[in-house]
Motif scaffolding. Structure first.
Motif, PDB file in Angstrom:
ATOM      1  N   GLN A   1      63.918  25.362 -30.026  1.00  0.00           N
ATOM      2  CA  GLN A   1      64.790  26.498 -29.722  1.00  0.00           C
ATOM      3  C   GLN A   1      66.033  26.510 -30.596  1.00  0.00           C
ATOM      4  O   GLN A   1      66.626  27.568 -30.818  1.00  0.00           O
TER       5      GLN A   1
ATOM      6  N   GLN B   1      66.333  26.931 -36.875  1.00  0.00           N
ATOM      7  CA  GLN B   1      66.709  28.190 -37.524  1.00  0.00           C
ATOM      8  C   GLN B   1      65.488  29.021 -37.938  1.00  0.00           C
ATOM      9  O   GLN B   1      65.456  30.236 -37.746  1.00  0.00           O
TER      10      GLN B   1
ATOM     11  N   HIS C   1      63.939  30.800 -34.977  1.00  0.00           N
ATOM     12  CA  HIS C   1      64.669  32.019 -34.604  1.00  0.00           C
ATOM     13  C   HIS C   1      64.373  33.166 -35.572  1.00  0.00           C
ATOM     14  O   HIS C   1      64.259  34.318 -35.152  1.00  0.00           O
ATOM     15  N   LYS C   2      64.252  32.838 -36.842  1.00  0.00           N
ATOM     16  CA  LYS C   2      63.930  33.883 -37.825  1.00  0.00           C
ATOM     17  C   LYS C   2      62.552  34.471 -37.559  1.00  0.00           C
ATOM     18  O   LYS C   2      62.366  35.692 -37.639  1.00  0.00           O
TER      19      LYS C   2
ATOM     20  N   LEU D   1      60.925  34.505 -34.634  1.00  0.00           N
ATOM     21  CA  LEU D   1      60.997  35.292 -33.402  1.00  0.00           C
ATOM     22  C   LEU D   1      61.676  36.630 -33.655  1.00  0.00           C
ATOM     23  O   LEU D   1      61.215  37.677 -33.172  1.00  0.00           O
ATOM     24  N   SER D   2      62.748  36.602 -34.416  1.00  0.00           N
ATOM     25  CA  SER D   2      63.482  37.828 -34.718  1.00  0.00           C
ATOM     26  C   SER D   2      62.616  38.806 -35.511  1.00  0.00           C
ATOM     27  O   SER D   2      62.560  40.000 -35.192  1.00  0.00           O
ATOM     28  N   ARG D   3      61.923  38.299 -36.515  1.00  0.00           N
ATOM     29  CA  ARG D   3      61.055  39.155 -37.333  1.00  0.00           C
ATOM     30  C   ARG D   3      59.940  39.777 -36.498  1.00  0.00           C
ATOM     31  O   ARG D   3      59.563  40.924 -36.698  1.00  0.00           O
ATOM     32  N   CYS D   4      59.436  39.009 -35.526  1.00  0.00           N
ATOM     33  CA  CYS D   4      58.341  39.503 -34.669  1.00  0.00           C
ATOM     34  C   CYS D   4      58.860  40.223 -33.431  1.00  0.00           C
ATOM     35  O   CYS D   4      58.076  40.613 -32.563  1.00  0.00           O
ATOM     36  N   LYS D   5      60.190  40.365 -33.335  1.00  0.00           N
ATOM     37  CA  LYS D   5      60.828  41.018 -32.187  1.00  0.00           C
ATOM     38  C   LYS D   5      60.432  40.354 -30.863  1.00  0.00           C
ATOM     39  O   LYS D   5      60.054  40.995 -29.898  1.00  0.00           O
TER      40      LYS D   5
ATOM     41  N   ALA E   1      61.407  36.945 -28.019  1.00  0.00           N
ATOM     42  CA  ALA E   1      62.406  36.021 -27.502  1.00  0.00           C
ATOM     43  C   ALA E   1      61.668  34.763 -27.058  1.00  0.00           C
ATOM     44  O   ALA E   1      60.442  34.789 -26.876  1.00  0.00           O
TER      45      ALA E   1
END
Length: 154
Positions: free
Chosen positions: A67, A70, A73-74, A76-80, A82
């Motif tokens: 969690q 880095q 998180h990138k 997860l963010s790219r795949c929208k 959480a």
């Protein structure tokens, strides 16, 4: 008398009180190889108390480390996404419950549209985190005074 390498080795005068003062400085952390590798794997220095907590539940420790990763998180963010969206998949992979992981993988693909490449990337991160957590040697300077005054739990 000191000499400067960049000036052809010509001698120059230095205030010796300045040299003495600089020699008295101590680094904040003195890390041996194992401690340095641990800090690089985790991305930060860990207190002895926190290390002991992580050692009690390696799956939870790996999940926490992931969690804070880095690249995780990138992705997860790219795949929208959480973390709650992938928690069951992460835990199934960490616990090596491959049947449950396959069910969760199919859910991530069908519900969230993850590609097979995204799944492979996620699995690679999980494997790396699990490996570093399992091979983690509890380290730290370990001064008794740290425990006595509570500086082992930062």
């Amino acid at each position: 008398m000191l000499s400067a390498a960049g000036d052809g080795g010509k001698p120059f005068q230095v205030d010796h009180s300045l040299v003495s003062e600089i020699r008295d400085y101590l680094p904040c952390h003195r890390l041996d190889k194992d401690k340095f590798v641990s800090a690089m794997n985790h991305g930060y220095l860990l207190s002895k108390v926190y290390q002991e907590e992580l050692g009690k539940n390696p799956v939870s420790a790996a999940s926490k480390q992931l969690q804070g990763h880095q690249m995780f998180h990138k992705l997860l963010s790219r795949c929208k996404l959480a973390f709650p969206d992938v928690r069951a998949f992460v835990h199934a992979r960490l616990e090596e419950d491959f049947a449950a992981a396959k069910v969760e993988e199919n859910r991530l693909i069908s519900r969230f549209g993850l590609s097979k490449g995204d799944i492979i990337h996620l699995e690679d991160m999980i494997r790396h985190v699990k490996k570093t957590t399992e091979s983690h040697k509890f380290s730290g300077i370990g001064y008794a005074v740290d425990h006595e005054v509570g500086t082992d739990s930062h």
